[in-house]
Design an enzyme around this catalytic site. Structure first.
Site, PDB file in Angstrom:
ATOM      1  CE  LYS A  13      -4.660  -1.521   1.412  1.00  0.00           C
ATOM      2  NZ  LYS A  13      -5.908  -1.533   2.075  1.00  0.00           N
ATOM      3  CE  LYS A  22      -7.728  -9.155  -2.334  1.00  0.00           C
ATOM      4  NZ  LYS A  22      -8.199  -9.233  -1.059  1.00  0.00           N
ATOM      5  CE  LYS A  25     -13.953  -4.104   0.329  1.00  0.00           C
ATOM      6  NZ  LYS A  25     -12.668  -3.734   1.111  1.00  0.00           N
TER       7      LYS A  25
HETATM    8  P1  ATP Z   1      -9.502  -3.886  -0.879  1.00  0.00           P
HETATM    9  O1  ATP Z   1      -9.428  -4.078  -2.399  1.00  0.00           O
HETATM   10  O2  ATP Z   1     -10.051  -2.739  -0.359  1.00  0.00           O
HETATM   11  O3  ATP Z   1      -8.215  -4.016  -0.304  1.00  0.00           O
HETATM   12  P2  ATP Z   1     -10.829  -6.226  -0.852  1.00  0.00           P
HETATM   13  O4  ATP Z   1     -12.049  -6.203  -1.778  1.00  0.00           O
HETATM   14  O5  ATP Z   1      -9.645  -7.006  -1.217  1.00  0.00           O
HETATM   15  O6  ATP Z   1     -10.387  -4.864  -0.405  1.00  0.00           O
HETATM   16  P3  ATP Z   1     -10.833  -6.865   1.864  1.00  0.00           P
HETATM   17  O7  ATP Z   1     -11.643  -5.861   2.710  1.00  0.00           O
HETATM   18  O8  ATP Z   1      -9.387  -6.967   2.139  1.00  0.00           O
HETATM   19  O9  ATP Z   1     -11.360  -6.842   0.197  1.00  0.00           O
HETATM   20  O10 ATP Z   1     -11.625  -8.408   2.417  1.00  0.00           O
HETATM   21  C1  ATP Z   1     -12.632  -8.474   3.146  1.00  0.00           C
HETATM   22  C2  ATP Z   1     -12.851  -9.963   3.163  1.00  0.00           C
HETATM   23  O11 ATP Z   1     -13.156 -10.582   1.690  1.00  0.00           O
HETATM   24  C3  ATP Z   1     -11.742 -10.722   3.419  1.00  0.00           C
HETATM   25  O12 ATP Z   1     -11.931 -12.069   4.169  1.00  0.00           O
HETATM   26  C4  ATP Z   1     -11.262 -11.307   2.029  1.00  0.00           C
HETATM   27  O13 ATP Z   1     -10.438 -12.498   2.094  1.00  0.00           O
HETATM   28  C5  ATP Z   1     -12.451 -11.447   1.283  1.00  0.00           C
HETATM   29  N1  ATP Z   1     -12.081 -11.261  -0.016  1.00  0.00           N
HETATM   30  C6  ATP Z   1     -11.817 -10.147  -0.703  1.00  0.00           C
HETATM   31  N2  ATP Z   1     -11.655 -10.354  -1.954  1.00  0.00           N
HETATM   32  C7  ATP Z   1     -11.679 -11.715  -2.290  1.00  0.00           C
HETATM   33  C8  ATP Z   1     -11.698 -12.235  -3.446  1.00  0.00           C
HETATM   34  N3  ATP Z   1     -11.277 -11.875  -4.778  1.00  0.00           N
HETATM   35  N4  ATP Z   1     -11.915 -13.718  -3.518  1.00  0.00           N
HETATM   36  C9  ATP Z   1     -12.234 -14.509  -2.244  1.00  0.00           C
HETATM   37  N5  ATP Z   1     -12.481 -13.738  -0.880  1.00  0.00           N
HETATM   38  C10 ATP Z   1     -12.069 -12.344  -0.876  1.00  0.00           C
END
Ligand code: ATP
Ligand code: LTN
Length: 332
Positions: A115, A197, A200
């Site tokens: 980050k 991955k 969001k």
């Molecule tokens: P950001 O993009 O803001 O870092 P993110 O979409 O990766 O966020 P997080 O807030 O980091 O989401 O994750 C929230 C939860 O959702 C975590 O438990 C994470 O493992 C799960 N998660 C997020 N993205 C995925 C994905 N692509 N596949 C499976 N699980 C996910």
């Protein structure tokens, strides 16, 4: 909370629209755990401000996420749903634990390294101490298990280290938490860059499916998903795009890869993508319907997070009192 069942704590940062990845990797799993555990699920809004947020959008998003928690089927009578910023003990314990965390161990966190590289213009100290706040979240509720994705494993290790270090000095104060990593395959990848991955905070909305995307948008995004120049619907090394779509299809229809491969034998990518799109639409439809109902019932949603903050606050305050007493702060 009495401790006859094990306690689960988890949360999602309020940093964007929740995606299909969040649903399959987090929310849907949480709903499966709620029968067997006492669950506390937070919207981690204090964590979100390590990156700049637009105030109006942030407020709207946060409420949207809470509503999606409920719409996904989390039972808010049985479990605690709350906003992290509503329970002051999170910030208080984070300060305290920060005095037991070493610069060296925080510098080794890969999320901090990532980050700070991505937001070079705003490497703030909150980004650095992010994992300490996360440890506070977990330790306040004496959580036994923390369901998270692989990317959070290192942070969980730090939470464990801090709990052990504190307990080592002051006696048994904290339950030492364990990570609960869902089964492999629950990692949904970006539709545009299938080696990353689905996230969001992706700048390209075609890379993710938001939980509230309408059916046409879902079908269109999947139709545009990156695949390869071959034509066979099969799970193979190097076919990242197709593998991801197969993974999504299996996750939303509860089938195995073999079953899916058989179902699409002899079919082209066009038919395959249309079927994946339909399956995703069907999977999200009931959640979206409940979301719409809840959006018309703002008072109810508000009552959920108010009650959540109160219940969370009680448990958290109890732990914090114990911590303060052990450290030697004067009783109030
Ligand atoms: P950001 O993009 O803001 O870092 P993110 O979409 O990766 O966020 P997080 O807030 O980091 O989401 O994750 C929230 C939860 O959702 C975590 O438990 C994470 O493992 C799960 N998660 C997020 N993205 C995925 C994905 N692509 N596949 C499976 N699980 C996910
Ligand atoms: N860092 C996590 C969100 C998060 C969390 C937590 C998850 C903040 N506090 C406590 C589990 C337990 C993330 O980015 N997914």
């Amino acid at each position: 909370m009495e401790k006859d069942k094990k306690v689960i704590f988890s949360g999602i940062q309020a940093s964007g629209l929740l995606t299909l990845g969040n649903y399959i990797g987090a929310l849907r799993n949480w709903t499966k755990l709620q029968a067997d555990y006492d669950c506390v699920f937070g919207i981690m809004d204090l964590h979100s401000i390590t990156v700049r947020q637009d105030p109006a959008a942030f407020r709207k998003r946060s409420l949207e996420i809470l509503t999606l928690y409920i719409a996904s089927g989390i039972d808010c009578e049985r479990n605690i749903l709350f906003f992290q910023s509503h329970v002051p003990a999170h910030a208080e314990l984070a300060w305290t634990l920060g005095c037991y965390a070493y610069m060296g161990e925080l510098s080794r966190m890969t999320q901090f390294k990532d980050k700070s590289a991505r937001h070079a213009e705003n490497i703030n100290s909150g980004l650095f101490t992010y994992p300490v706040l996360m440890a506070a979240d977990i330790l306040l509720y004496q959580a036994d298990l923390v369901p998270v994705g692989m990317d959070q494993k290192q942070h969980l290790e730090l939470s464990r280290d801090l709990a052990l270090r504190f307990n080592g000095i002051y006696g048994d104060v904290f339950t030492v938490p364990e990570a609960y990593i869902g089964k492999v395959g629950a990692r949904i990848m970006s539709l545009q860059e299938p080696t990353r991955k689905m996230s969001k905070s992706d700048e390209n909305p075609n890379g993710y499916i938001a939980m509230l995307d309408d059916p046409d948008t879902i079908l269109r995004k999947i139709k545009r998903a990156v695949t390869d120049s071959g034509g066979e619907v099969a799970y193979r090394e190097g076919k990242d795009g197709v593998n991801n779509l197969l993974g999504i299809y299996c996750a939303v229809t509860d089938t195995t890869i073999e079953q899916a491969e058989r179902a699409f034998e002899g079919k082209g990518y066009g038919d395959f993508k249309a079927a994946v799109g339909e399956a995703v639409v069907e999977c999200l439809r009931p959640v979206q319907e409940r979301y719409r109902d809840l959006s018309n019932n703002k008072d109810y949603v508000e009552s959920v997070y108010r009650a959540g903050a109160e219940r969370a606050g009680r448990t958290a305050a109890k732990t914090l009192r114990k911590v303060y007493r052990k450290i030697g702060f004067t009783d109030r």
